[in-house]
Design a protein around this motif. Sequence first.
Motif, short mmCIF file in Angstrom:
data_model
loop_
_atom_site.label_atom_id
_atom_site.label_comp_id
_atom_site.label_asym_id
_atom_site.label_seq_id
_atom_site.Cartn_x
_atom_site.Cartn_y
_atom_site.Cartn_z
N ASP A 5 0.13 2.58 6.08
CA ASP A 5 0.62 2.41 4.71
C ASP A 5 2.04 1.86 4.75
OD1 ASP A 5 -1.70 3.31 3.55
OD2 ASP A 5 -1.04 5.40 3.47
N ASP A 6 2.39 1.10 3.74
CA ASP A 6 3.72 0.47 3.70
C ASP A 6 4.81 1.43 3.21
OD1 ASP A 6 2.57 -1.94 4.51
OD2 ASP A 6 2.07 -2.46 2.44
N THR B 174 0.86 -1.19 0.00
CA THR B 174 0.00 0.00 0.00
C THR B 174 0.89 1.23 0.00
OG1 THR B 174 -0.11 -0.07 2.42
CG2 THR B 174 -1.88 -1.15 1.20
N VAL B 175 0.56 2.18 -0.89
CA VAL B 175 1.42 3.34 -1.12
C VAL B 175 0.62 4.61 -0.96
CG1 VAL B 175 3.00 4.45 -2.75
CG2 VAL B 175 2.74 1.96 -2.80
N SER B 176 1.22 5.61 -0.28
CA SER B 176 0.66 6.96 -0.25
C SER B 176 1.69 7.93 -0.82
CB SER B 176 0.29 7.37 1.18
OG SER B 176 1.45 7.44 1.99
N LEU C 248 -4.31 5.18 -10.11
CA LEU C 248 -3.65 4.08 -9.39
C LEU C 248 -4.37 3.70 -8.10
CD1 LEU C 248 0.02 5.37 -9.79
CD2 LEU C 248 -1.02 3.46 -11.01
N GLU C 249 -5.39 4.50 -7.75
CA GLU C 249 -6.14 4.25 -6.50
C GLU C 249 -5.19 4.24 -5.30
OE1 GLU C 249 -8.38 0.69 -6.96
OE2 GLU C 249 -9.62 1.46 -8.59
N ALA C 250 -4.34 5.26 -5.26
CA ALA C 250 -3.41 5.44 -4.14
C ALA C 250 -3.87 6.65 -3.32
CB ALA C 250 -1.99 5.65 -4.65
N ARG C 251 -3.31 6.78 -2.13
CA ARG C 251 -3.69 7.88 -1.24
C ARG C 251 -2.77 9.08 -1.49
NH1 ARG C 251 -3.58 5.19 2.96
NH2 ARG C 251 -5.78 4.76 3.21
N LEU C 252 -3.36 10.28 -1.61
CA LEU C 252 -2.59 11.50 -1.85
C LEU C 252 -2.71 12.42 -0.63
CD1 LEU C 252 -1.00 13.42 -3.76
CD2 LEU C 252 -3.23 14.35 -4.48
N PHE C 253 -1.55 12.92 -0.18
CA PHE C 253 -1.53 13.90 0.91
C PHE C 253 -1.02 15.21 0.33
CE2 PHE C 253 0.25 16.26 4.42
CZ PHE C 253 -0.70 16.08 5.42
#
Length: 560
Positions: free
Chosen positions: A437-438, A384-386, A408-413
């Motif tokens: 998150d990894d 899992t990637v942010s 990519l359905e990843a988390r953005l900060f």
Amino acid sequence: FLGERSGETSYQFVYDASKYLLKWAFNNELGLIFVSVYPAILNNQSLILIDSVLDAVQAKFSSLFRKHNKGPKRSKYFCKFDFDPYYDAIVEQFEKEASRPRARVQKDFSETKKGSDAKKQSGQEKKTKKDEEKVSEADADDEDRELTAAEKKNAVLMKLRAKGRVPRKFQKKKSKEKAPAKQGKKARKWGDEITAEDMEAFDMGDKESEGDKEKMSDRRMQEFRETFMPDGKIEFNSDDEDEEDDDEKQAPKSGFFSFFSSLTGQKPLEEDDLKPVLKKIQSDLMSKNVAVDIAEKITDSVCTALIGRTVGTFGSVRGMVKEAIEKALTRILTPKRVINILPEIQASKRQGRPYVITFIGVNGVGKSTSLAKVCAYLQSKGLTVSIAACDTFRSGAVEQLRTHTKCLEARLFEKGYNRDAAGVAADAITQAKQMKDDVVLIDTAGRMQDNAPLMRALAKLVAVNQPDLVLFVGEALVGNDAVDQVTRFNQALTEYSTAKNPRLIDGMILTKFDTIDDKVGAAISLTYVTGKPIIFVGTGQTYADLKRMNVKMLIRMLLR
């Protein structure tokens, strides 16, 4: 030790607080190595003497070695005998030659400094005299030439203009232009009332409805997905997909190894036989963007490996050359630190924290796209990637990452623009730890290596957050200019860092690697100068166009 430096001829080391130098020579035919050790403070005359003694000892010992190892009683190991008398005789001979006074040869007057100055002075005087004669001849021609009618007319007009009197027929006619009509005074509007016309004039936004905006956004996202995910999914090729070229199918008279076709024969190879061939090899390597010093090291290693060897056929010489070049390039391209991202991420997971990777580089090399490719690669491994949007300087950087994270359905900060990038990165790492998150990928603003304020901000981001990996993203197209970029970035991270042990670049990503064909010299120079590995190379525009770099792939591309 000698195997690691077979292309060199000397090495300096410290023993008991004193500096010493090693010099060595090879005899590949007999499998012998001759080494001399001496203090590093000797003068130039003594160094020349040591080189001469080393060559003479090599020749004498090699002849004795052949003499004692002939016949039916020849054994694998060399028998003992006293070499000291031979060595003492060689040293005594060279010392006598060095102590002899040399007869001075009188120089000719033209070879001295005074003679050369006098020659230059006489040449300048002759040149000045010729120039003066040319000018005087030109002046005489001008005086002799008669004025034409037009020139006389212009001279008269110039005199009249100087006095302010010009005939009417020579005066310029003034153009008659109508003056613009005066506009009447507009009535002033009093009060704060705004009419519908005023609202329409001040409305600078899109005239589309909310439904039209959503349709446009969906259409753009679909185009973005078709660009980066043409098949609707991301599939990475295995790292071992590239196989070695079949050497037997290649034409023996073409390509890199065709230089050695003239070396076949039954006699041992000598340095004079190899010099023209090695010169061609060095030129070929430099044409593929290999730096000059690296090309010299490779050719020196090949020369050392082939001297004294007997080559029967082209196939055998080709195998020997390929083996020598592979060994030399493997030594050059093997980095000081081997980076295995996936095992390091698993180690961070066991510690209960995310693995942090920071992407840095100059403007426009593709940092954000490379970050998205690495994100897709890590997701394909089940992680899992942010993503932290720390490029708060370039307009549109946050929106670009937002589009990538949607695909990519990843988390953005992100916190928008004009923020402290170091603080944004710290908050992103804290949130990723809370969300379990990894990996955290930190995107930074592109900057030139000589921009001091931006380099200071980058050094602060790295020093405050202490990422596990700092990756430099550069273009493969720029050639050896990438070496200067990495060197200057490392220098800035050292100078502007507030940490005791400043963090430097740990590895590199090269973009547009599919456009350089066999000109892979920049990658070799980067690894050699920095000692850092090239972890990934970008080979296209889609997310799947990302490959792990390895030494064998570089060697195959270089020897095409």
